[in-house]
Design an enzyme around this catalytic site. Sequence first.
Site, PDB file in Angstrom:
ATOM      1  N   GLU A  41       0.818  -0.809   0.016  1.00 27.28           N
ATOM      2  CA  GLU A  41       0.015  -0.244   0.180  1.00 27.28           C
ATOM      3  C   GLU A  41       0.809   1.182  -0.083  1.00 27.28           C
ATOM      4  O   GLU A  41       0.472   2.346  -0.790  1.00 27.28           O
ATOM      5  CB  GLU A  41      -1.050  -0.318   1.739  1.00 27.28           C
ATOM      6  CG  GLU A  41      -2.040   0.897   0.835  1.00 27.28           C
ATOM      7  CD  GLU A  41      -2.879   1.084  -0.133  1.00 27.28           C
ATOM      8  OE1 GLU A  41      -3.870   1.921   0.451  1.00 27.28           O
ATOM      9  OE2 GLU A  41      -3.160  -0.117  -0.361  1.00 27.28           O
ATOM     10  N   GLU A 125      23.164   8.969  27.982  1.00 25.86           N
ATOM     11  CA  GLU A 125      22.901   8.593  27.088  1.00 25.86           C
ATOM     12  C   GLU A 125      23.696   7.592  26.876  1.00 25.86           C
ATOM     13  O   GLU A 125      24.817   7.850  27.108  1.00 25.86           O
ATOM     14  CB  GLU A 125      22.622   9.088  26.316  1.00 25.86           C
ATOM     15  CG  GLU A 125      23.932  10.042  25.642  1.00 25.86           C
ATOM     16  CD  GLU A 125      23.428  11.127  24.963  1.00 25.86           C
ATOM     17  OE1 GLU A 125      22.178  12.077  25.860  1.00 25.86           O
ATOM     18  OE2 GLU A 125      24.137  11.786  24.138  1.00 25.86           O
ATOM     19  N   LYS A 127      26.411   5.692  24.034  1.00 28.29           N
ATOM     20  CA  LYS A 127      27.698   6.234  23.053  1.00 28.29           C
ATOM     21  C   LYS A 127      27.885   5.338  21.487  1.00 28.29           C
ATOM     22  O   LYS A 127      28.723   4.429  21.970  1.00 28.29           O
ATOM     23  CB  LYS A 127      29.186   6.665  23.647  1.00 28.29           C
ATOM     24  CG  LYS A 127      29.936   7.010  22.656  1.00 28.29           C
ATOM     25  CD  LYS A 127      31.146   7.367  23.322  1.00 28.29           C
ATOM     26  CE  LYS A 127      32.381   8.638  22.091  1.00 28.29           C
ATOM     27  NZ  LYS A 127      32.968   7.706  21.327  1.00 28.29           N
TER      28      LYS A 127
HETATM   29  O1  D41 Z   1      27.448   8.950  20.482  1.00 29.96           O
HETATM   30  C1  D41 Z   1      27.513   9.201  20.287  1.00 29.96           C
HETATM   31  N1  D41 Z   1      28.853   8.871  19.707  1.00 29.96           N
HETATM   32  C2  D41 Z   1      27.287  10.410  21.504  1.00 29.96           C
HETATM   33  C3  D41 Z   1      28.500  11.266  20.775  1.00 29.96           C
HETATM   34  C4  D41 Z   1      27.238  11.343  21.305  1.00 29.96           C
HETATM   35  N2  D41 Z   1      26.137  10.678  22.999  1.00 29.96           N
HETATM   36  N3  D41 Z   1      26.861  13.027  22.239  1.00 29.96           N
HETATM   37  C5  D41 Z   1      27.391  13.173  22.395  1.00 29.96           C
HETATM   38  N4  D41 Z   1      27.647  14.970  22.685  1.00 29.96           N
HETATM   39  C6  D41 Z   1      29.111  16.253  22.228  1.00 29.96           C
HETATM   40  C7  D41 Z   1      28.651  17.215  22.965  1.00 29.96           C
HETATM   41  C8  D41 Z   1      28.905  16.759  23.841  1.00 29.96           C
HETATM   42  C9  D41 Z   1      29.886  17.735  22.426  1.00 29.96           C
HETATM   43  C10 D41 Z   1      27.820  18.116  22.314  1.00 29.96           C
HETATM   44  C11 D41 Z   1      28.675  13.366  21.138  1.00 29.96           C
HETATM   45  C12 D41 Z   1      29.534  14.025  20.397  1.00 29.96           C
HETATM   46  N5  D41 Z   1      29.886  15.351  20.609  1.00 29.96           N
HETATM   47  C13 D41 Z   1      30.377  13.920  19.510  1.00 29.96           C
HETATM   48  N6  D41 Z   1      30.205  12.974  18.539  1.00 29.96           N
HETATM   49  C14 D41 Z   1      32.434  12.715  18.051  1.00 29.96           C
HETATM   50  C15 D41 Z   1      32.629  13.936  17.735  1.00 29.96           C
HETATM   51  C16 D41 Z   1      31.362  14.923  18.876  1.00 29.96           C
END
Ligand code: D41
Length: 688
Positions: A41, A125, A127
Amino acid sequence: MSEPTADLQAAAAQAAELRAQLQHHAHLYYVLDAPALPDAEYDRLFQQLQALEAAHPELLTPDSPTQRIIGRVLDGFAPVRHAVAMLSIRTETDTTAAGATAFDERVRRELALPPEASPVEYNAELKFDGLAINLRYEHGVLVQAATRGDGETGEDVTQNIRTIGQVPLRLLGAADTLPPVLEVRGEVYMRRDDFERLNERQREKGEKTYINPRNTAAGAVRQLDPAITAQRPLSFFAYGLGEVQGWNRPATHSATLDALAAFGIPVCADRAVALGAEGLVAFHAAMGAQRDALPFDIDGVVYKVNSVELQQRLGFVTREPRWAVAHKYPAQEQLTRLNGIDIQVGRTGKLTPVAKLEPVFVGGTTVSNATLHNVFELRRKGVRVGDTVIVRRAGDVIPEVVGRVMEGAPGPRMPYVPNFRQPRACPVCGSRVLRERGGMDHRCTGGLFCAAQRKQALLHFAGRRAMDVEGLGDKLVDQLVDGGLIRTLPELYKLGVAKLIELERLGEKSAANLVAGLEKSKQTTFARFLYALGIRHVGETTAKDLARHFGGIDRLMAASVDELLQVNDVGPVVAQSIRAFFDQPHNVEVVEQLRAAGIHWPEQAAALGPQPLAGKTLVLTGTLPTLSRDEAKALIEAAGGKVSGSVSKKTNYVVAGEEAGSKLDKARELGVPVLDEAGLQALLHAEA
Ligand code: D41
């Protein structure tokens, strides 16, 4: 003939309606994983829109669902200067709880919080292990996607990102409520099952397979031909914001993620608001325990101060915010040198190429051996002695070599060893090696003549879940077999202290321990004994089923294939394997000799009694008035029944007590009969 403008107006309205419907269903399908429309669909609506746009090209918009693949091959990616720099994230490499505590302490210090101040609120959270991407939406329409690059300037990968079904080309919500500029930052990654399926397809096509989801995802995003990216099953999770104009962003990070989810952007559900160091440590532990069960790879968790105001107070140093940290888990993959390849012969004769590695710390332990599975995998991976290889150890799985890295390792490579590619003779005993038709495994046909199989058979026999002989480990088994002290299992029970202390490095105490362990093992159960014999395809559960069904070894040894097929869960392969085992006179002799050596077990009451629940599967739920769960289970099993943890169409009865939960609902839904404890008792005492 109709008025052209009226015609166009009607077509425009129809196109808008189709796009809205397709967008809604794409969100349900890709992001929420809850499709509400059959695929056919959806396809029909999609084709309708395509036809309309073909007839009226002036109606085409870049956010139309038909515009995911534009199909232009690029010569390179244009640079994109980020409106707001993409910061990096500080990494805490201490993988213990101390890593989380240290971060909380630093945050409190930098905010100058007194010790008595209440705990800081964080958003914790996962990574994700992928590639960081910035998505730029203007008035709700995806206008650009860029890689992080050096944080200041990335690459324009818009065409490729548009092919990812999970990335909305248009945000959810009424056009006049959508922000003029909203940049969403997140990670493009590949799920493990998608990765496995992709490799499966590559294998079928005879093409090269990929090493891990992370590199495959990163490679696919940086593909110059978007048609190729479109064939890679990529996914996306948002974790933050870039430039924002005309949007009152929420006051916390957790609320920001909620708002992004409401716009139709994928946000991972495995996140939590955590209070203080304690909350962070708990999240780290909980996710660490779940790590191997997640559908995608993570290399750690990320903690962020939740309040945007506090984030601003903390600021950043050298491109790393002071309000966030990535707290790693022990790496599951490492590089090391392949020093050699051995072929190991298992208990059932299976030949396994085993990589001898330069010891390396991976997945929480030091690994110096890793499996290469079978000769086909070995050939496919093309690893040779001297290569730098990637070793993976995830959870309780045996370490494996996933592949080699192409870079480095200058100079000529070692040649293949032909016997690894097509083994014909057992490396241990020289017996012929056979491969089952269509199978991947090569097997030595030497049986207990083969020292390797004999050693493994002994270790299996003595194992904790089998005869549980204390004091008999690898080293001793090697000595016993290599020294010619043991050729058959029953000879184990003829070992005396005097003979044992002749062995090198075996003290009188260890010898006496082993003799005592052997003596103790003689008192066992029929099921353990059966499992200990190491009949192919007879694992612990099958051994229990067989023991319950036949009650005694003589009845089992005499059973025909047809009789064996009457046993719970025994199919033709298992039945034939059991029959073939006891058709070998030397196996019957082994059984006789072991019994003559004094191995005995209590007769099984259940097998002597009636089996009113033979072949029946029951599910227990809730609290029964008098029986504990274990008691009820034991009674059901003694009556020949099986207890399962979940209700399905194959369930015969659900036994429900006080506070029965969803299993009871499921039983009603499927029409499975529901009993109370009295009903169960009636069944147990029924005539078989
Ligand atoms: O899950 C990730 N790889 C991840 C990367 C995440 N959960 N949070 C992130 N938060 C940031 C900031 C705090 C700078 C906003 C990030 C990254 N940075 C990040 N990943 C690669 C460069 C920066």
